[in-house]
Motif scaffolding. Structure first.
Motif, short mmCIF file in Angstrom:
data_model
loop_
_atom_site.label_atom_id
_atom_site.label_comp_id
_atom_site.label_asym_id
_atom_site.label_seq_id
_atom_site.Cartn_x
_atom_site.Cartn_y
_atom_site.Cartn_z
N MET A 190 29.62 -19.03 -6.48
CA MET A 190 30.43 -17.90 -6.96
C MET A 190 31.90 -18.33 -7.07
SD MET A 190 31.08 -14.17 -5.18
CE MET A 190 29.35 -13.83 -4.98
N ASP A 191 32.48 -18.22 -8.29
CA ASP A 191 33.87 -18.62 -8.44
C ASP A 191 34.81 -17.56 -7.86
OD1 ASP A 191 34.20 -16.52 -10.29
OD2 ASP A 191 33.64 -17.80 -11.97
N ILE A 192 36.11 -17.90 -7.79
CA ILE A 192 37.08 -17.03 -7.14
C ILE A 192 37.20 -15.69 -7.85
CG2 ILE A 192 39.50 -16.76 -6.50
CD1 ILE A 192 37.95 -18.72 -4.79
N ILE A 193 37.23 -15.69 -9.18
CA ILE A 193 37.37 -14.44 -9.94
C ILE A 193 36.21 -13.50 -9.64
CG2 ILE A 193 37.58 -13.42 -12.22
CD1 ILE A 193 39.98 -15.10 -11.37
N THR A 194 34.98 -14.05 -9.64
CA THR A 194 33.80 -13.24 -9.34
C THR A 194 33.85 -12.73 -7.90
OG1 THR A 194 32.50 -14.55 -10.89
CG2 THR A 194 31.28 -13.18 -9.34
N ILE A 248 48.84 -13.16 -6.26
CA ILE A 248 49.50 -14.46 -6.13
C ILE A 248 48.57 -15.66 -6.36
CG2 ILE A 248 50.85 -15.97 -4.60
CD1 ILE A 248 51.86 -13.47 -3.18
N THR A 249 47.50 -15.76 -5.60
CA THR A 249 46.79 -17.05 -5.53
C THR A 249 45.69 -17.27 -6.56
OG1 THR A 249 45.16 -16.26 -3.90
CG2 THR A 249 47.24 -17.15 -3.04
N GLN A 250 45.18 -16.19 -7.20
CA GLN A 250 44.01 -16.41 -8.05
C GLN A 250 44.30 -17.35 -9.24
OE1 GLN A 250 42.44 -12.94 -9.98
NE2 GLN A 250 44.44 -12.12 -10.56
N SER A 251 45.55 -17.46 -9.62
CA SER A 251 45.90 -18.36 -10.73
C SER A 251 46.44 -19.71 -10.25
CB SER A 251 46.95 -17.68 -11.63
OG SER A 251 48.12 -17.38 -10.87
N TYR A 306 39.76 -22.76 -1.20
CA TYR A 306 40.03 -24.11 -1.70
C TYR A 306 39.37 -25.23 -0.90
CZ TYR A 306 43.64 -21.58 -4.26
OH TYR A 306 44.30 -20.69 -5.07
N SER A 307 38.72 -24.93 0.22
CA SER A 307 38.08 -25.98 1.01
C SER A 307 36.62 -26.14 0.60
CB SER A 307 38.15 -25.64 2.50
OG SER A 307 37.27 -24.59 2.82
N ASN A 308 36.00 -27.23 1.05
CA ASN A 308 34.60 -27.50 0.72
C ASN A 308 33.66 -26.45 1.30
OD1 ASN A 308 35.30 -29.84 -0.68
ND2 ASN A 308 35.15 -31.14 1.16
N GLU A 309 34.05 -25.87 2.43
CA GLU A 309 33.19 -24.86 3.07
C GLU A 309 33.52 -23.45 2.60
OE1 GLU A 309 34.25 -24.58 7.35
OE2 GLU A 309 35.93 -25.88 6.82
N GLY A 310 34.41 -23.31 1.62
CA GLY A 310 34.88 -22.00 1.17
C GLY A 310 33.78 -21.08 0.71
N GLY A 311 32.80 -21.62 -0.05
CA GLY A 311 31.71 -20.79 -0.56
C GLY A 311 30.92 -20.12 0.55
N ASP A 312 30.61 -20.89 1.60
CA ASP A 312 29.87 -20.33 2.74
C ASP A 312 30.70 -19.27 3.47
OD1 ASP A 312 27.71 -21.96 2.21
OD2 ASP A 312 28.35 -23.53 3.60
N LEU A 313 32.00 -19.53 3.62
CA LEU A 313 32.87 -18.56 4.31
C LEU A 313 32.95 -17.25 3.54
CD1 LEU A 313 35.83 -20.93 5.36
CD2 LEU A 313 34.08 -19.95 6.86
#
Length: 477
Positions: free
Chosen positions: A1-5, A197-200, A237-244
């Motif tokens: 899942m990307d950040i926008i979704t 702020i951060t999504q872009s 932005y980290s490798n574990e971000g999706g799981d978090l």
């Protein structure tokens, strides 16, 4: 899942979470805080009556616009009573403001206000309540409480024990709800930072210092919470971000609940009759006040009289005549205009009216009047309850002004003889506030039943028929 979704999904999840908090958890929080405040007020009044602390002369004048945790630092042992008097009086006022005036709604609360409420709830550690506590205020209040048990009647001991038990239970329950609210506001804050702020931002651009610089223009007035900013960077932005991110969505999702069993019909008249019994409890407090005011009047009358006044007083006693009426000019606050107004009090007539009121209120506590009210309609009972709440509230204001009058107008040599009634006034206020809360409870439940009927739902079977959004499991810490 990307950040926008993720941002879109999180927004939907938090919206559902908000509905659940508003509908379910805040109602529980309000109930627990109300019980907490009443229980503390019971202990506070006992400390005053036992003279373990003094009356705070400025207590009624305190104006509160936002919650503030009272002082917790060390105090001079030589001024221990003075320090505890001020702190516990302030604490009583803060709890009163929290329960009776604060806006406990999801849209009003935020991380800072939750922190203030938590600070008040934890001001004294009622769960680990001991004179050996490392918390200075817990230690001091525990010592006060132990001292208040000395030489008291079984009823007072029971009140102390019950108050401590309720304070411990409501602390735990309130803290659980506040934890849920805190987690919700943390994720709302992080969502706002992402959206504004951060999504872009790319991974190379996203850093705490960069975000901090952008916040004043992108999120005016919003505080910078470094800990939460670092959570965003790790989740996005980290490798574990999706799981978090998956863990967050799962912990905040509102799960589907099982159909509730049919609930029994609400006994609306019993709620009102409970209110009648509560307001009837004011009789004991008014009796105590009556005795003190008569004593204070005797002090005022003991001032040096002229020869003719002494003769008139002697004749009245010899003929068993009623005492000559005494008129006092007191000052009360006009709540509608916010200005002080003068009012004449015909003392003996006023005290006679209080005596009559005491007899009426006494009959409410399972007496003849209670039995008569039990046979009346709900409309008649609520009208009777509202009238007596209004009358006791008005009495409270007049008695408070009369108390101030005696203290201000007695001659200097007799000041120590005047008996203050602040503890009794505080107890009287708790009585009519509690009765008023039962009246509100009746009105709220009655309105809910009428709304359900208008939708064609049988309130008795509402648990099986209503498809209410369910309660989720407690989120992970």
């Amino acid at each position: 899942m990307d950040i926008i979704t993720y941002i879109s999904t999180l927004q939907q999840v938090l919206s559902a979470r908000k509905d659940w908090l508003e509908r379910s958890e805040l109602a529980k929080l309000k109930d627990n805080l109300r019980i907490y405040q009443i229980s503390y007020a019971s202990l506070y009044n006992i400390y005053l009556k036992k003279k373990l602390i003094d009356e705070d002369p400025y207590k009624q004048e305190t104006k509160i616009s936002e919650l503030e945790v009272p002082e917790t630092g060390a105090f001079n042992e030589a001024k221990r009573i003075e320090a505890l008097t001020i702190r516990l009086s302030n604490y009583d006022n803060q709890l009163d403001f929290l329960v009776n005036f604060y806006q406990l709604g999801v849209d009003f609360l935020n991380l800072d206000r939750i922190k203030r409420i938590v600070g008040l709830i934890r001001y004294v550690d009622w769960i680990s309540f001991s004179p050996d506590s490392q918390s200075l205020m817990t230690k001091a209040v525990a010592e006060l409480t132990n001292n208040s048990k000395a030489g008291v009647d079984p009823l007072t001991l029971s009140i102390i024990g019950e108050s401590l038990t309720r304070l411990s239970k409501t602390t735990a329950a309130a803290m659980s709800t506040l934890k849920d609210l805190n987690l919700y506001y943390r994720e709302c804050y992080k969502l706002n930072v992402r959206q504004n702020i951060t999504q872009s931002m790319s991974a190379g651009e996203a850093a705490p210092d960069v975000i901090k610089k952008k916040m004043p223009s992108a999120m005016p007035g919003s505080p910078f919470y470094k800990e939460l900013i670092e959570e965003i960077l790790k989740e996005d932005y980290s490798n574990e971000g999706g799981d978090l991110r998956d863990v967050i969505l799962n912990s905040f999702a509102v799960k589907e609940e099982k159909a509730k069993a049919a609930k029994p019909a609400v006994d609306f008249k019993k709620i009102l009759l409970d209110g009648i019994v509560v307001i009837g409890g004011a009789a004991n407090t008014l009796t105590e006040i009556n005795v003190k005011l008569h004593d204070n009047q005797a002090v005022m009358e003991s001032r040096k009289k002229s020869f003719f006044e002494a003769i008139k007083e002697l004749i009245r006693k010899m003929t068993n005549a009623e005492p000559e009426e005494v008129v006092y000019s007191i000052e009360k606050m006009d709540e509608t205009k916010g200005v002080p107004i003068k009012e004449k009090i015909y003392f003996y007539q006023f005290m006679g009216d209080i005596d009559k009121k005491i007899k009426i209120l006494n009959s409410f506590v399972r007496g003849p009047a209670y039995n008569k009210l039990s046979a009346m309609s709900e409309e008649q009972v609520i009208s009777y309850l509202e009238r007596n709440i209004k009358e006791v509230t008005a009495l409270h204001k007049t008695l408070s002004a009369l108390d101030d009058f005696f203290k201000a107008n007695v001659v200097k040599d007799d000041r120590d003889k005047i008996k203050g009634i602040k503890p009794e006034l505080s107890a009287l206020k708790n009585t009519y506030v509690k009765a008023n809360q039962l009246r509100y409870e009746y009105s709220a439940q009655k309105e809910e039943e009428e709304q359900m009927k208008s939708l064609g739902i049988n309130p008795i079977n509402a648990g099986n028929q209503a498809q209410n959004p369910p309660l989720p499991p407690a989120p992970a810490a």
